[in-house]
Design an enzyme around this catalytic site. Structure first.
Site, PDB file in Angstrom:
ATOM      1  N   PRO A 218      16.142  73.242  62.486  1.00  0.00           N
ATOM      2  CA  PRO A 218      15.305  73.929  63.472  1.00  0.00           C
ATOM      3  C   PRO A 218      14.090  74.547  62.782  1.00  0.00           C
ATOM      4  O   PRO A 218      14.195  75.036  61.653  1.00  0.00           O
ATOM      5  CB  PRO A 218      16.225  75.025  64.034  1.00  0.00           C
ATOM      6  CG  PRO A 218      17.607  74.635  63.638  1.00  0.00           C
ATOM      7  CD  PRO A 218      17.478  73.864  62.362  1.00  0.00           C
ATOM      8  N   LYS A 219      12.973  74.496  63.452  1.00  0.00           N
ATOM      9  CA  LYS A 219      11.766  75.154  62.927  1.00  0.00           C
ATOM     10  C   LYS A 219      11.809  76.608  63.405  1.00  0.00           C
ATOM     11  O   LYS A 219      11.306  76.957  64.470  1.00  0.00           O
ATOM     12  CB  LYS A 219      10.517  74.439  63.425  1.00  0.00           C
ATOM     13  CG  LYS A 219       9.231  74.953  62.810  1.00  0.00           C
ATOM     14  CD  LYS A 219       8.058  74.087  63.267  1.00  0.00           C
ATOM     15  CE  LYS A 219       6.752  74.620  62.681  1.00  0.00           C
ATOM     16  NZ  LYS A 219       6.412  75.947  63.226  1.00  0.00           N
TER      17      LYS A 219
END
EC number: 6.5.1.2
Length: 560
Positions: free
Chosen positions: A127-128
């Site tokens: 995930p960013k």
């Protein structure tokens, strides 16, 4: 990951193109272009200073990225007037040199992600995380320095504040020097990005870390996601295992190998729609093996990219402001936009709801607005992101001139409301004249055949066939619809003329009986209060309505 790296009436503006995404350019003079480019460059500079120096986030990150891309487009369109694109991190650098530069990430769309993955192996996704980037330097098992990202090369000293965070292990078993890069984020248990958006989580952390002191409650609310170990093992699995042993377990928990594009897309969709303990704005794709830290530079690398989630807000340029006036006189401002895509929809126009709302926003052609999709995917304006350098005067309708009993004829200033009355009259809730819509009424009006709401009653097939755009067959069909209207029942005609809602009142089949009622008599009917009673009496007493009644009576329509 790091925020500010990006590649990425009717009054009309002189724009020739539907969207800059189509590589078209505004039709500006050199002087106008210079003013617009300078204004946007200055706005970007102000946002950068607020975010990187002051810890504030005055604009959503995705709007910032779109604004920066807009400036790049305009610079390409007008190279002679191009304003030096402001360095996003200018003014944010601090006194401390990063032991390994922060690279930032190139942001790719789906097609570019496919191409990027096609030439690489040993790929992973994470995930960013939507927070603020930091360098952590450990020596002898203790945190020696914490440095804000700054400009990627130099940053601010956050050591004292970061040491207060329970998210960081106080003592590491590893004695040698460790350099970690990660994201400080605001804890949001069960957060679903697709439903809740970013919730200003990044700005909250940035603001807290910009303070001189950090209390225990705020410190406990900040988490850490270590996304790289520049001087760690060369292999991704070994790095993740090592980070977990050191006490930084989230990287392993939220890192997944991806063998193909379909798997990468699956994880992106999952993390977008399923609960996570933090806000995220996309996914990161990275090669398991990458160059050693001493070769990194403060620029997007070739071994890792970002694939953002679908936009929650789109930046749209206002091409025109149109004022729609309904049959009851309600004025609804509508913005005509250069088309933008949002959640796989192309948005070309958006209503502002009321004249008051338009005046509060003071939107004019050339302004840039933030658009989002509300319930049932209805586009709405969130805010004016920035205003055009040149803002033309924009006259608006007078609310006092438009109400439930105005504009029964196409007089100057009444055209829009008069057309709305005709549209209602012929529509499904009126006389239900199938095949007769706004375009039909506009054509008749343009040809001077509608002096009032019932002027069409006099038009037979021969007269219609004389009009431009009406062939023999279309004239015949329309004449038949008009003849059929005369046979519609009395209650249908009352609704078509615009009778105010009468609730459950019993309506006798006679105009004279209804017109003879006073407010007291109307209030005896179920569901009718004093206000509605006055509206009903005013409707039947209005001279224009009485004139329409005489036309219908002469035409032999039932009840009149």
């Amino acid at each position: 990951m790091q925020r500010r790296i990006a590649f990425s009436l009717l009054l009309l503006l002189p724009f020739a193109s539907p969207a800059l995404a189509d590589s078209a350019c505004p039709d500006w003079t050199a002087q106008r272009a210079a003013a617009e480019l300078a204004a946007l460059a200055e706005r970007l500079r102000q946002w950068d200073v607020a975010y990187h120096r002051d810890g504030r986030s005055p604009v959503a990150d995705e709007l910032y990225d779109q604004a920066r891309a807009r400036l790049a487009d305009w610079n390409r369109c007008f190279p002679g007037q191009a304003d030096a694109s402001p360095e996003p991190l200018a003014g944010s650098a601090g006194p401390l040199l990063h032991p390994v530069p922060h690279t930032g990430l190139a942001k790719l769309d789906e097609a570019a992600v496919r191409d990027w993955m096609a030439t690489r192996e040993d790929l992973w996704t994470q995930p960013k995380v939507d927070g603020v980037a930091v360098t952590l330097e450990y020596a002898d098992g203790r945190l020696r320095r914490a440095i804000s990202r700054g400009d990627g090369r130099h940053g601010q000293d956050w050591t004292a504040r970061v040491r207060r965070l329970p998210a960081l292990p106080r003592q590491l078993a590893e004695r040698r020097r460790l350099i970690l890069q990660g994201e400080l984020y605001w804890r949001l248990p069960g957060h679903v990005q697709a439903e809740a958006g970013g919730r200003s989580a990044r700005a909250r952390v940035a603001g807290l870390l910009a303070r001189d002191t950090l209390d225990d409650g705020d410190a406990a609310g900040i988490g850490l996601f270590v996304w790289d170990w520049p001087n760690g093992p060369a292999d991704m699995r070994a790095r993740l295992d090592g980070l977990e042993r050191l006490g930084f377990a989230e990287a392993r928990r939220y890192s997944r190998p991806v063998a193909d594009f379909a798997t990468a897309r699956q994880w992106r969709e999952r993390w977008y729609r399923e609960p996570l303990p933090f806000a995220s704005d996309g996914v990161v794709l990275r090669q398991g093996r990458r160059p050693p830290g001493e070769r990194w530079r403060a620029e997007p690398p070739h071994w890792a990219v970002a694939w953002k989630y679908p936009l929650a807000q789109a930046l749209a340029e206002v091409r025109a402001v149109r004022f729609r006036i309904g049959r009851s006189g309600r004025i609804t401002p509508q913005l005509e936009l250069q088309p933008v895509r949002l959640d796989d929809r192309q948005i070309r126009r958006v209503a502002l709801g009321s004249l008051r709302r338009w005046r509060e926003l003071d939107v004019r052609p050339g302004d840039q607005v933030a658009i989002r999709l509300a319930g049932q995917s209805i586009p709405q304006v969130d805010a004016v992101v920035w205003r055009a350098a040149e803002r033309p005067a924009l006259p608006s309708p007078d609310p006092a001139a438009h109400h439930a009993l105005s504009c029964w004829r196409p007089l100057p200033g009444c055209e829009e409301q008069f057309l709305a009355r005709l549209d209602w009259l012929g529509g499904r809730r009126g006389l239900d004249l199938r095949g007769v819509g706004r375009g039909t009424w506009e054509a008749l009006l343009e040809n001077g055949r509608l002096d009032d709401l019932l002027g069409w009653l006099e038009l037979d097939e021969a007269r219609l066939a004389e009009l431009p755009g009406f062939g023999e067959r279309s004239a015949s069909l329309l004449a038949e619809r008009f003849r059929a209207a005369r046979r519609r029942p009395f209650p249908m005609w009352l609704r078509a003329l615009g009778l105010p809602p009468a609730g459950e009142a019993t309506l006798p089949p006679s105009w004279d009986e209804l017109a003879g009622r006073g407010p007291e008599q109307w209030q005896r009917e179920p569901g009718i209060g004093p206000g509605r009673a006055r509206q009903l009496q005013a409707f039947f007493a209005h001279p224009e309505v009485q004139a329409l009644r005489q036309r219908l009576r002469a035409a032999g329509v039932e009840g009149f």
